[in-house]
Design a protein around this motif. Structure first.
Motif, PDB file in Angstrom:
ATOM      1  N   VAL A 196       0.853  -1.190   0.000  1.00 40.48           N
ATOM      2  CA  VAL A 196       0.000   0.000   0.000  1.00 40.48           C
ATOM      3  C   VAL A 196       0.889   1.241   0.000  1.00 40.48           C
ATOM      4  CG1 VAL A 196      -1.705   1.320   1.327  1.00 40.48           C
ATOM      5  CG2 VAL A 196      -1.881  -1.175   1.179  1.00 40.48           C
ATOM      6  N   GLY A 197       0.692   2.138  -0.887  1.00 37.00           N
ATOM      7  CA  GLY A 197       1.477   3.371  -0.973  1.00 37.00           C
ATOM      8  C   GLY A 197       2.793   3.189  -1.699  1.00 37.00           C
ATOM      9  N   ALA A 198       3.051   1.983  -2.181  1.00 37.61           N
ATOM     10  CA  ALA A 198       4.330   1.743  -2.869  1.00 37.61           C
ATOM     11  C   ALA A 198       4.446   2.602  -4.116  1.00 37.61           C
ATOM     12  CB  ALA A 198       4.448   0.266  -3.233  1.00 37.61           C
ATOM     13  N   TRP A 199       3.329   2.826  -4.756  1.00 35.43           N
ATOM     14  CA  TRP A 199       3.374   3.635  -5.967  1.00 35.43           C
ATOM     15  C   TRP A 199       3.899   5.037  -5.676  1.00 35.43           C
ATOM     16  CZ3 TRP A 199       0.571   8.129  -5.959  1.00 35.43           C
ATOM     17  CH2 TRP A 199      -0.427   8.239  -4.980  1.00 35.43           C
ATOM     18  N   ARG A 200       3.516   5.570  -4.461  1.00 38.27           N
ATOM     19  CA  ARG A 200       3.946   6.932  -4.125  1.00 38.27           C
ATOM     20  C   ARG A 200       5.453   6.978  -3.921  1.00 38.27           C
ATOM     21  NH1 ARG A 200       0.813   9.578   0.593  1.00 38.27           N
ATOM     22  NH2 ARG A 200      -0.813   9.360  -0.942  1.00 38.27           N
ATOM     23  N   LYS A 201       5.964   5.962  -3.212  1.00 34.91           N
ATOM     24  CA  LYS A 201       7.404   5.892  -2.956  1.00 34.91           C
ATOM     25  C   LYS A 201       8.173   5.887  -4.275  1.00 34.91           C
ATOM     26  CE  LYS A 201       9.374   3.283   0.794  1.00 34.91           C
ATOM     27  NZ  LYS A 201       9.420   1.886   1.217  1.00 34.91           N
ATOM     28  N   ARG A 202       7.634   5.136  -5.203  1.00 33.74           N
ATOM     29  CA  ARG A 202       8.302   5.009  -6.498  1.00 33.74           C
ATOM     30  C   ARG A 202       8.387   6.375  -7.189  1.00 33.74           C
ATOM     31  NH1 ARG A 202       5.011   1.575  -9.058  1.00 33.74           N
ATOM     32  NH2 ARG A 202       4.489   2.881 -10.827  1.00 33.74           N
ATOM     33  N   PHE A 203       7.286   7.110  -7.154  1.00 35.09           N
ATOM     34  CA  PHE A 203       7.266   8.418  -7.796  1.00 35.09           C
ATOM     35  C   PHE A 203       8.175   9.403  -7.079  1.00 35.09           C
ATOM     36  CE2 PHE A 203       3.206   6.878  -9.613  1.00 35.09           C
ATOM     37  CZ  PHE A 203       3.547   7.038 -10.952  1.00 35.09           C
ATOM     38  N   GLU A 204       8.217   9.298  -5.720  1.00 35.43           N
ATOM     39  CA  GLU A 204       9.081  10.206  -4.968  1.00 35.43           C
ATOM     40  C   GLU A 204      10.549   9.954  -5.317  1.00 35.43           C
ATOM     41  OE1 GLU A 204       6.143  10.718  -1.102  1.00 35.43           O
ATOM     42  OE2 GLU A 204       7.881   9.382  -0.956  1.00 35.43           O
ATOM     43  N   GLU A 205      10.910   8.679  -5.408  1.00 35.55           N
ATOM     44  CA  GLU A 205      12.299   8.344  -5.756  1.00 35.55           C
ATOM     45  C   GLU A 205      12.633   8.843  -7.152  1.00 35.55           C
ATOM     46  OE1 GLU A 205      12.491   4.179  -5.161  1.00 35.55           O
ATOM     47  OE2 GLU A 205      12.537   4.365  -2.975  1.00 35.55           O
ATOM     48  N   GLN A 206      11.669   8.672  -8.030  1.00 32.64           N
ATOM     49  CA  GLN A 206      11.881   9.097  -9.417  1.00 32.64           C
ATOM     50  C   GLN A 206      12.078  10.612  -9.474  1.00 32.64           C
ATOM     51  OE1 GLN A 206       8.876   7.337 -11.842  1.00 32.64           O
ATOM     52  NE2 GLN A 206       9.426   8.580 -13.602  1.00 32.64           N
ATOM     53  N   ALA A 207      11.254  11.372  -8.697  1.00 27.99           N
ATOM     54  CA  ALA A 207      11.349  12.832  -8.686  1.00 27.99           C
ATOM     55  C   ALA A 207      12.696  13.265  -8.136  1.00 27.99           C
ATOM     56  CB  ALA A 207      10.215  13.408  -7.850  1.00 27.99           C
ATOM     57  N   LYS A 208      13.169  12.552  -7.079  1.00 25.23           N
ATOM     58  CA  LYS A 208      14.459  12.887  -6.464  1.00 25.23           C
ATOM     59  C   LYS A 208      15.584  12.714  -7.481  1.00 25.23           C
ATOM     60  CE  LYS A 208      14.198  11.661  -1.833  1.00 25.23           C
ATOM     61  NZ  LYS A 208      14.442  10.625  -0.854  1.00 25.23           N
ATOM     62  N   ALA A 209      15.515  11.593  -8.173  1.00 24.54           N
ATOM     63  CA  ALA A 209      16.554  11.302  -9.167  1.00 24.54           C
ATOM     64  C   ALA A 209      16.553  12.383 -10.239  1.00 24.54           C
ATOM     65  CB  ALA A 209      16.283   9.934  -9.779  1.00 24.54           C
ATOM     66  N   GLU A 210      15.355  12.814 -10.648  1.00 24.64           N
ATOM     67  CA  GLU A 210      15.266  13.825 -11.703  1.00 24.64           C
ATOM     68  C   GLU A 210      15.810  15.165 -11.221  1.00 24.64           C
ATOM     69  OE1 GLU A 210      11.238  13.795 -12.988  1.00 24.64           O
ATOM     70  OE2 GLU A 210      11.512  11.915 -14.090  1.00 24.64           O
ATOM     71  N   THR A 211      15.567  15.520  -9.915  1.00 25.16           N
ATOM     72  CA  THR A 211      16.093  16.776  -9.353  1.00 25.16           C
ATOM     73  C   THR A 211      17.610  16.745  -9.346  1.00 25.16           C
ATOM     74  OG1 THR A 211      14.194  16.672  -7.897  1.00 25.16           O
ATOM     75  CG2 THR A 211      15.791  18.380  -7.411  1.00 25.16           C
ATOM     76  N   GLY A 212      18.163  15.599  -8.967  1.00 26.25           N
ATOM     77  CA  GLY A 212      19.620  15.454  -8.938  1.00 26.25           C
ATOM     78  C   GLY A 212      20.212  15.624 -10.321  1.00 26.25           C
TER      79      GLY A 212
END
Ligand code: FES
Length: 350
Positions: A208-224
């Motif tokens: 539950v909520g795994a999809w959100r974690k995935r998007f957050e990680e993806q956003a972090k990677a893109e910011t970097g």
């Protein structure tokens, strides 16, 4: 689709009366609609009348429904001939609607059709003992359990030649039969082994909520990545102009706002009224009061002389400038070119 018309006269019963059960059903259906809208119950009543008549609608049954609903019989006839769920000819005790649409055909409907043809005969044909008749129809909405047939009100699915033969044997012998899938699957669950949605994590709440974690990680990677890209820009590189890539804003071509900006004074109401007053309009005096008005076009009545003193050629059909049409010798309405038509001085043709 076959032409849908009423059964031949020799098949039609002489009379049809709505049974008390059908009457009471009809009254309940009609009561569902506002007064004067009883025609809305036509489908329900026809279905009940078909059931009472043994699976088909004779002409007299259609007329009885029309009378009950206070409708013209032709309007009820239109409904009956449009909807294929109304049978216009007698059917067997077991009326089989065979699905011949693509998904069923891909799953072996052709074999089922051959069984029907061998055991019952052609479509719309009732077996001599009155037990069976069949009709090919379009998709019945049970494609995931194809091939299938509908017998009276029930669906029989996952058919094979063998289980369909057995089904027909049981029906003919009056033995109980199993409705639905004939191979034991529950509704439309997977045909063979279940091989989807099997991860236990799907059911213990851990994802539950795994999809959100995935998007957050993806956003972090893109910011970097973006920060790294900015850091890699050489120091001497020129920054783009603020307007680069944007639409250039400009004033509209001619607007009151633009004119005011340029210092123009708007025309006052008094000036506007004065300009519109004909009594204050500037009068232009003609230079030579006796001069004839100039012809309006080069195609006028008078040809212009080319040289001074040269005679002006006058066409026999061309009156002089200024001659009122009533005094012109020749009319220019085309009658002069018609053989046998003469024009008198009063411009009357004969
Ligand atoms: S195609 Fe046969 S039920 Fe849909």
């Amino acid at each position: 689709m076959a032409v849908r018309k009423l059964a031949p006269e020799d098949m039609q019963p002489e009379s049809f009366v709505l049974s008390p059960e059908t009457e009471s059903f009809a009254d309940k259906e009609i009561a569902k609609y506002p007064p004067g809208r009883q025609a809305s119950a036509v489908i329900a009543l026809l279905t009940k009348a078909q059931e009472q008549a043994g699976g088909w609608l004779p002409r007299k049954a259609i007329e009885a429904v029309a009378a009950k609903l206070d409708m013209p019989a032709i309007r009820v006839m239109e409904v009956v001939t449009f909807y294929t769920m109304f049978n216009l000819e007698p059917v067997g005790k077991y009326f089989i609607q065979f699905c011949g649409t693509t998904p069923c055909v891909l799953r072996g409907a052709g074999d089922i059709r051959r069984v029907l043809e061998r055991r019952i005969g052609d479509q719309n044909h009732v077996t001599p003992d009155g037990t069976f008749s069949w009709l090919e129809v379009e998709c019945l909405g049970a494609c995931s359990n194809a091939p299938m047939v509908q017998i009276n009100d029930d669906y029989y699915e996952d058919l094979t030649t063998e289980n369909f033969e057995t089904l027909l044997d049981d029906l003919a012998a009056g033995r109980p039969v199993k409705v639905g899938s004939q191979i034991g699957r529950i509704r439309s669950e997977p045909f063979e082994a279940v091989n989807t949605l099997q991860d236990p994590a799907l059911y213990d709440g851990s994802v539950v909520g795994a999809w959100r974690k995935r998007f957050e990680e993806q956003a972090k990677a893109e910011t970097g990545e973006a920060a790294a890209a900015v850091a890699s820009i050489p120091q001497e590189a020129k920054a783009a102009k603020p307007s680069a890539g944007r639409a250039i804003e400009s004033d509209a071509a001619d607007t009151p706002a633009k004119r005011a900006k340029e210092g123009e004074r708007p025309i006052s109401r008094t000036d506007q009224k004065e300009a519109a007053d004909p009594s204050k309009a500037t009068k232009v005096e003609p230079k030579d009061a006796g001069a004839q008005p100039a012809p309006q076009s080069s195609k006028s009545y008078v040809a212009t002389p080319k040289k001074e003193g040269e005679a002006v050629p006058v066409s026999p059909t061309t009156p002089e400038a200024g001659t009122p049409p009533a005094q012109a010798e020749t009319r220019r309405d085309g009658s002069e070119s018609k053989p046998g038509v003469t024009v008198d001085k009063d411009n009357k043709s004969s």
